[in-house]
Scaffold this motif. Structure first.
Motif, short mmCIF file in Angstrom:
data_model
loop_
_atom_site.label_atom_id
_atom_site.label_comp_id
_atom_site.label_asym_id
_atom_site.label_seq_id
_atom_site.Cartn_x
_atom_site.Cartn_y
_atom_site.Cartn_z
N LEU A 149 1.16 -1.11 -0.19
CA LEU A 149 -0.28 0.00 0.33
C LEU A 149 0.69 1.24 -0.14
N MET A 153 1.72 3.95 -2.79
CA MET A 153 1.25 5.69 -2.36
C MET A 153 2.32 6.80 -2.77
N ILE A 259 -4.84 3.76 -5.39
CA ILE A 259 -5.90 2.66 -4.77
C ILE A 259 -6.52 2.25 -5.15
N LEU A 260 -7.38 3.38 -5.88
CA LEU A 260 -8.34 2.86 -6.16
C LEU A 260 -8.66 2.01 -7.11
N THR A 263 -7.76 -1.66 -5.49
CA THR A 263 -9.11 -1.90 -5.63
C THR A 263 -9.54 -2.99 -6.23
#
Ligand SMILES: Nc1ncnc2c1ncn2[C@@H]1O[C@H](COP(=O)(O)OP(=O)(O)OP(=O)(O)O)[C@@H](O)[C@H]1O
Ligand SMILES: [Mg+2]
Lengths: 363, 255, 301
Positions: A149, A153, A259-260, A263
């Motif tokens: 993660l 970022m 991060i979307l 996902t």
């Protein structure tokens, strides 16, 4: 559901009644046929631009889902940063086709050099896969998830801070080089290579880490080597997907790889099923098409994906195909028939030699 | 020269001294038993030998190689394989894959060769497939080769764990309570199996076991641990008559 | 010098909010080892609750003094947010308690995205302001300017943290929480009602986040996606401090507050702050995976 299964069984029986040579040629022939279709249909105007675009997204998502499945499904780690690798591939490939190739006097060859740009983008992404691979030696589970993660970022933040490539405004000027045929080829290549990896000693090493990392190292698996391989290969293909993506939408910015996006890929992997390439193909297709069908819902369609994910986890945590594989994706020599014939061979050899005292011989 | 040579092996878990000054010289082919009450440090000795933990102090030499500081997979490659006290199979993988994984360290082809199905990859995979099936056949597991490991009955799971260890092609085999959870019939079968694999594969074995029948029946030499200390060592007959052992361990158990 | 003190004050203010949210991450992780990725969005929802409740109360009952409205709104917000968290736990996480750990983590991610997009779809993307509960009063003290709002934020956070620390260390509920977090299997044998304790933990974490949400909303605008950034930062705080460790979360919150405020002071632009925060996280995870105050867990073979 039962009717479907019965129908499928009949199709299968029919297929199995074919002569072996025909069966052996069936899948390759089908692949070639699809390639021709992918080449011809858009040209002939059978598929409109929108339909082509949806097909291309399906293909890109298959590559993303299959490669992430290697990490999350086969190795059992939980990476939530796949879009980070995709970003690296997208930017590198775009910089090559927009700046580097023209500057090196290769401007007119760009359409032919597109695969080179993709491969270099993939290679760059694969290299950055090491950023996640090394921490994975020491940490795993939740902590490794956090590492991936953080990686996602950081990539996004770095891209936002490099003004030369547009910073937060993004990067554009790419030609529309991604066609249905290209994506099709890359999907086939990706699935083929991943399948071969999965059915090798390395692939079994990957699986054994998911099952029990300590036991795995105690039956001689070099877990570091396996982890490096897995992360590098997975991020390589994410990079390829990124390059393809950049050359269809022709405009990328750091937010495309947030991060979307990661996902989304997670949803496809877990929808299709972990530890199954067929599952990833299915998951990516279903999810992409579903989101397209829901387009009239506008903002509400973004509510559907997450909801689907939650319901899936609760009611069918293994996804559609969890740990099962489509038969045609299993190498011939790994199928039951092949194994049975080796067993038969061994049995005959043993019977020729002395009888075995222990171990309840199997006849 | 002993195959395995351990000197002054000591291990602490925080303040707990799990193993203290453990020494061992094991000749090739010898079958040594380790017994001791719960928490005596037996499993910890295995974990130290196989590199799961790094010893606080002490030396372990195997076949001339210093094992301290090596990773578990390197130690396995040198020729030490083990089983676990509680079964640790790769539960969701097939019986065949469980055994094939043990060939990992001997893989000669590289990742690209696998991905592109190069001839050397195909050849070696065919070899591994046949070797693994042969081993399964020897161990009476051939019929279940394509079963998922967790679907095997308990006794066969134990057997598969031994098969997987054997597939590492060890010279030294460490068995951690292989008879745990077995009924008398299965135990007799297991003892027979241990004797047989020992001959068949020319093995040196260390056996941790609570079942006195097994240890006394097949070991040449026994070491007794209690609270990490070695309190006795000798032949089964010597151990059975050793007063310290009877006090620490055998006292409660009628032999 | 005054500039520095000013910045420290700002960092403390922001750090308090991060710390309050970080507590929710850490408490849930401590008790069921779940990274509750939805927590940042629960925080976001709480600010909207505060917005609607606050607006409603103020428009109906103008004659009440600001402090009363503030407290009423806070209580209502805490209650509603706690209820939301408990419902999420009950319907999304509880069915997965026996499932593989990732299932629950993915579910949490899904719940978070659901909350974001649901809020976006129903309320819209426009940023909003909480109603003003108090007139802003600015003091100047030897060159350093600070407002009553700043003091309220820092003071309320400090009180909440002290209170929580006391609850966890000294009360029966706290003892039960620690028992469950220590050993989920033995705790019920000792008569600890595990399910209820887990619900209480979620409720407690969410109501603290709601306090954070209200304090945050008094200074900054709110929007459906705010939970992502603030949530991530609070999450990093929890990990940096040592996830599962309550004092660690507080420490981490302040560290991240300082990182955010001082990044633009040291580096050319404030856009580097994500980079700094996540790099800090990455480096820390590689060299001290269990955070500053956390402890490693032993692996048994
Ligand atoms: N990873 C660990 N961390 C802390 N303590 C440990 C660890 N592993 C073992 N111990 C402790 O070390 C001591 C020895 O454990 P060990 O597992 O070696 O005993 P054992 O002789 O194998 O017992 P058993 O017959 O129950 O298997 C025990 O007190 C145990 O609690
Ligand atoms: Mg033991």
């Amino acid at each position: 559901m039962n009717a479907l299964r019965a129908f499928w069984n009949r199709v299968r029986l029919f297929y199995e009644s074919w002569p072996p040579l025909l069966r052996r040629l069936f899948v390759p022939a089908l692949l070639v046929l699809f390639f021709i279709l992918a080449l011809v249909l858009p040209q002939a105007g059978v598929l409109n631009l929108y339909q082509q675009q949806v097909l291309i997204y399906v293909g890109i998502n298959i590559i993303l889902a299959a490669s992430l499945n290697l990490v999350n499904g086969y190795m059992g780690e939980f990476s939530v940063g796949h879009a980070g690798f995709m970003a690296v591939g997208a930017y590198v490939a775009s910089i090559l086709t927009v700046w580097a190739f023209p500057r090196w006097g290769l401007g007119e060859y760009i359409p032919y050099l597109f695969p080179v740009a993709l491969l270099l983008g993939g290679a760059a992404a694969g290299l950055t896969g090491l950023v996640v691979a090394f921490p994975s030696f020491r940490t795993r589970g939740d902590y490794l998830a956090i590492v991936t993660l953080a990686w996602n970022m950081i990539v996004k933040s770095v891209l936002e801070n490099i003004d030369a490539i547009g910073g937060p405004r993004g990067f554009m000027g790419m030609q529309k080089l991604t066609t249905v045929a290209w994506v099709y080829v890359w999907v086939v290549v990706t699935i083929y290579l991943l399948r071969n990896l999965v059915y090798s000693n390395y692939g079994r090493g990957i699986l054994s880490i998911r099952e029990d990392e300590i036991a795995s190292s105690l039956v001689s698996v070099d877990t570091r080597k396996v982890k490096i391989t897995t992360f590098v290969v997975a991020s390589f293909f994410a990079g390829i997907a990124g390059g393809l993506f950049a050359h269809i939408i022709q405009f990328i910015n750091p937010r495309s790889f947030s991060i979307l996006k990661s996902t989304d890929v997670l949803v496809m992997v877990y929808l299709g099923g972990i530890g199954s390439l067929g599952g990833s193909i299915l998951g990516a297709t279903v999810y992409t098409v579903l989101l397209e069908l829901l387009r009239p819902l506008q903002v509400w369609r973004w509510v559907v994906g997450p909801l689907l994910l939650v319901l899936l986890m609760i009611f069918r945590p293994r996804g559609i195909m969890g740990m099962r594989e489509w038969r045609f994706l299993v190498p011939r020599e790994e199928r039951s028939q092949a194994i049975a014939s080796i067993k038969e061979h061994i049995r005959r050899k043993r019977e020729a030699a002395a009888p075995v005292p222990v171990g309840g011989s199997s006849d | 020269m002993p195959l395995l040579r351990i000197r002054g092996l000591t291990h602490f878990f925080g303040g707990l001294r799990a193993v203290h000054d453990f020494n061992l010289d094991q000749e090739p082919g010898e079958l040594i038993g380790i017994i001791g009450p719960n928490g005596a440090g037996k499993t910890t000795v295995f974990n130290l030998i196989t590199g799961v933990y790094r010893p606080t102090e002490g030396e372990i030499f195997f076949n001339g190689h210093n094992l301290v500081g090596k990773r578990p997979d390197q130690i396995v490659s040198l020729g030490i394989a083990r089983t676990f006290q509680t079964i640790r199979l790769f539960k969701n993988l097939s019986v065949l894959d469980n055994v094939r994984i043990a060939h990992f360290a001997r893989t000669r082809y590289e990742v690209p060769a696998a991905m592109f199905r190069m001839p050397n990859y195909l050849r070696e995979e065919a070899e591994v497939r046949e070797r693994a099936l042969e081993l399964l056949d020897l161990m009476g597991l051939a019929d279940q080769a394509e079963w998922v490991a967790s679907s095997l009955p308990y006794g066969l799971q134990r057997r598969l764990e031994i098969a997987r260890a054997l597939a590492c092609e060890p010279r030294l085999l460490l068995l951690d309570e292989p008879a745990a959870g077995m009924n008398p019939g299965e135990i007799a079968e297991l003892m027979e199996l241990i004797r047989w694999i020992r001959q068949q594969f020319d093995l040196t074995i260390i056996l941790i076991e609570h079942q006195m029948r097994v240890v006394m029946g097949i070991c040449e030499r026994i070491k007794v641990l209690d609270f990490g200390e070695t309190i006795a060592e000798g032949t089964p007959a010597e151990i059975q008559s050793n007063p310290r052992v009877i006090e620490a361990y055998l006292g409660e158990e009628a032999i | 010098m005054q500039g520095l003190i000013q910045q420290v004050l700002n960092a403390l203010q922001l750090g308090s909010v991060y710390a309050l949210i970080a507590l929710g991450y850490t408490m849930v992780y401590g008790i069921i080892t779940l990274i509750n990725f939805a927590h940042g969005d629960i925080f976001m929802v709480s600010t909207y609750v505060a917005f609607f409740v606050g607006t409603a109360v103020i428009s109906r009952a103008l004659h009440l003094p600001g402090i009363v409205v503030f407290i009423l709104t806070m209580l209502a917000t805490m209650f509603a947010t706690a209820l939301l968290a408990v419902l999420i736990e009950r319907f999304a996480y509880k069915p997965l308690r026996q499932a593989p750990r990732v299932s629950a983590v993915i579910t949490a991610l899904g719940v978070g995205l659901f909350l974001e997009n649901f809020t976006l779809a129903t309320i819209g993307p426009d940023p909003r302001f909480l109603p003003k509960f108090f007139p802003v009063v600015t003091f100047t003290w030897s060159g350093v300017a600070f407002s009553n709002i700043q003091i309220i934020i820092i003071a309320v956070s400090a009180v909440v943290m002290l209170l929580l620390d006391t609850i966890v260390r000294r009360t029966m509920v706290g003892m039960a929480m620690r028992a469950v977090s220590w050993d989920k299997f033995t705790a019920p044998l000792m008569g600890v009602p595990v399910d209820r304790i887990i619900s209480i933990t979620f409720a407690l974490g969410a109501s603290i986040a709601a306090i954070g949400g209200m304090l945050f909303g008094m200074v900054y605008t709110i929007d459906p996606y705010m939970g992502i950034r603030i949530g991530w930062w609070a999450f990093i705080s929890a990990v940096v401090g040592g996830i599962g460790n309550i004092r660690g979360a507080m420490l981490g919150g302040f560290i991240l507050g300082f990182v955010e405020i001082f990044t633009p002071v040291i580096l050319p632009a404030s856009t580097y702050r994500d980079f700094v925060a996540f790099s800090l996280l990455l480096v820390l995870l590689v060299f001290r995976p269990y955070g500053i105050l956390g402890r490693p867990v032993a692996q048994k073979v």
